[in-house]
Design a protein around this motif. Structure first.
Motif, short mmCIF file in Angstrom:
data_model
loop_
_atom_site.label_atom_id
_atom_site.label_comp_id
_atom_site.label_asym_id
_atom_site.label_seq_id
_atom_site.Cartn_x
_atom_site.Cartn_y
_atom_site.Cartn_z
N VAL A 1 -5.16 10.77 3.82
CA VAL A 1 -6.72 11.04 3.78
C VAL A 1 -7.41 12.01 4.76
O VAL A 1 -6.33 12.86 5.05
CB VAL A 1 -6.23 10.01 4.85
CG1 VAL A 1 -8.32 9.67 5.61
CG2 VAL A 1 -6.09 7.94 4.31
N THR B 1 -9.42 10.74 -0.56
CA THR B 1 -8.37 10.98 -0.43
C THR B 1 -8.45 11.92 -1.47
O THR B 1 -9.78 11.56 -2.25
CB THR B 1 -7.26 9.90 -0.42
OG1 THR B 1 -5.72 10.30 -0.67
CG2 THR B 1 -8.11 8.66 -1.58
N CYS C 1 0.33 -1.21 -0.32
CA CYS C 1 0.03 0.25 0.10
C CYS C 1 0.90 1.07 0.02
O CYS C 1 1.49 1.24 0.52
CB CYS C 1 -0.73 -0.13 1.24
SG CYS C 1 -2.59 -0.37 0.69
N GLU D 1 -7.55 0.76 2.58
CA GLU D 1 -7.66 1.17 4.08
C GLU D 1 -8.94 1.99 4.63
O GLU D 1 -9.23 0.99 5.79
CB GLU D 1 -7.79 3.56 4.16
CG GLU D 1 -6.03 3.62 3.67
CD GLU D 1 -5.47 3.41 1.92
OE1 GLU D 1 -4.78 2.95 1.83
OE2 GLU D 1 -6.10 2.79 1.51
N ILE E 1 -1.16 7.60 1.94
CA ILE E 1 -2.08 8.55 0.86
C ILE E 1 -2.44 9.08 2.05
O ILE E 1 -2.61 9.04 3.39
CB ILE E 1 -3.21 7.76 0.40
CG1 ILE E 1 -4.36 6.97 1.89
CG2 ILE E 1 -2.92 6.14 -0.57
CD1 ILE E 1 -5.63 6.67 1.21
N CYS F 1 -8.35 4.35 -1.77
CA CYS F 1 -8.75 4.16 -0.69
C CYS F 1 -9.13 2.78 0.00
O CYS F 1 -9.65 2.84 1.21
CB CYS F 1 -9.22 6.03 0.21
SG CYS F 1 -10.70 5.88 -0.19
N VAL G 1 -14.11 6.09 3.50
CA VAL G 1 -12.73 6.83 3.97
C VAL G 1 -12.54 7.84 2.05
O VAL G 1 -12.82 7.61 0.75
CB VAL G 1 -11.59 6.44 3.18
CG1 VAL G 1 -10.08 6.55 3.34
CG2 VAL G 1 -11.75 5.27 4.62
#
Length: 163
Positions: free
Chosen positions: A85, A107, A80, A116, A83, A113, A105
């Motif tokens: 968020v 982004t 991953c 996440e 990122i 995402c 989530v």
């Protein structure tokens, strides 16, 4: 190397694992939503509703755990990207035999995402289990009614940035 291996995005030409290069992708607004469920006894559900669990407020603690997991996904999932968020929303549905957690989530960046969102759900549900495990344990020290299930991505969107 087989044809199937050459299609994998996380391997190079020699089959070595690598992180995908997203550097040339345009930034886009992205959102992913995941959901999962923890099945519990009715007495545990009643204790959650009445805020009578010995360890404290189960849902508030699970919400914090879910958000923390979202922010640290890149540290636990090897390929991953870290990122930015921009938003995390969490929601609980408390039923007579289960609690369902939904994590959204958002982004703005070059990659999605959904990992996440999944990490948020699984960690949040693990926190619920940790908070109630003493109440869930039967006389034999087992957890016959406790299980986490149905963890899935239920939404994934992306849209171009406004000019």
């Amino acid at each position: 190397m087989t044809d199937d291996e050459s299609q994998l995005t996380h391997t190079d030409e020699e089959g070595n694992v690598r992180m995908v290069d997203v550097g040339s992708k345009p930034d886009t607004k992205r959102r992913a939503v995941a959901r999962g469920t923890i099945h519990l006894t009715r007495s545990t559900i009643d204790a959650i509703r009445a805020d009578e669990v010995a360890k404290g407020d189960v849902l508030a603690t699970a919400r914090i755990g879910a958000i923390q997991a979202v922010k640290h996904t890149w540290e636990t999932i090897p390929m991953c990207h870290a990122i930015p968020v921009t938003n995390v929303d969490t929601g609980f549905e408390v039923h007579d035999d289960r609690v369902t957690l939904t994590v959204g989530v958002e982004t703005t960046g070059k990659t999605g995402c959904e990992m996440e969102a999944l990490e948020g759900v699984t960690t949040g549900l693990n926190v619920v289990w940790d908070m109630v495990k003493a109440a869930e344990k039967d006389a034999d020290g087992e957890y016959p009614d406790t299980r986490i299930s149905d963890v899935e991505v239920v939404e994934k969107t992306k849209r171009a940035l406004d000019p």
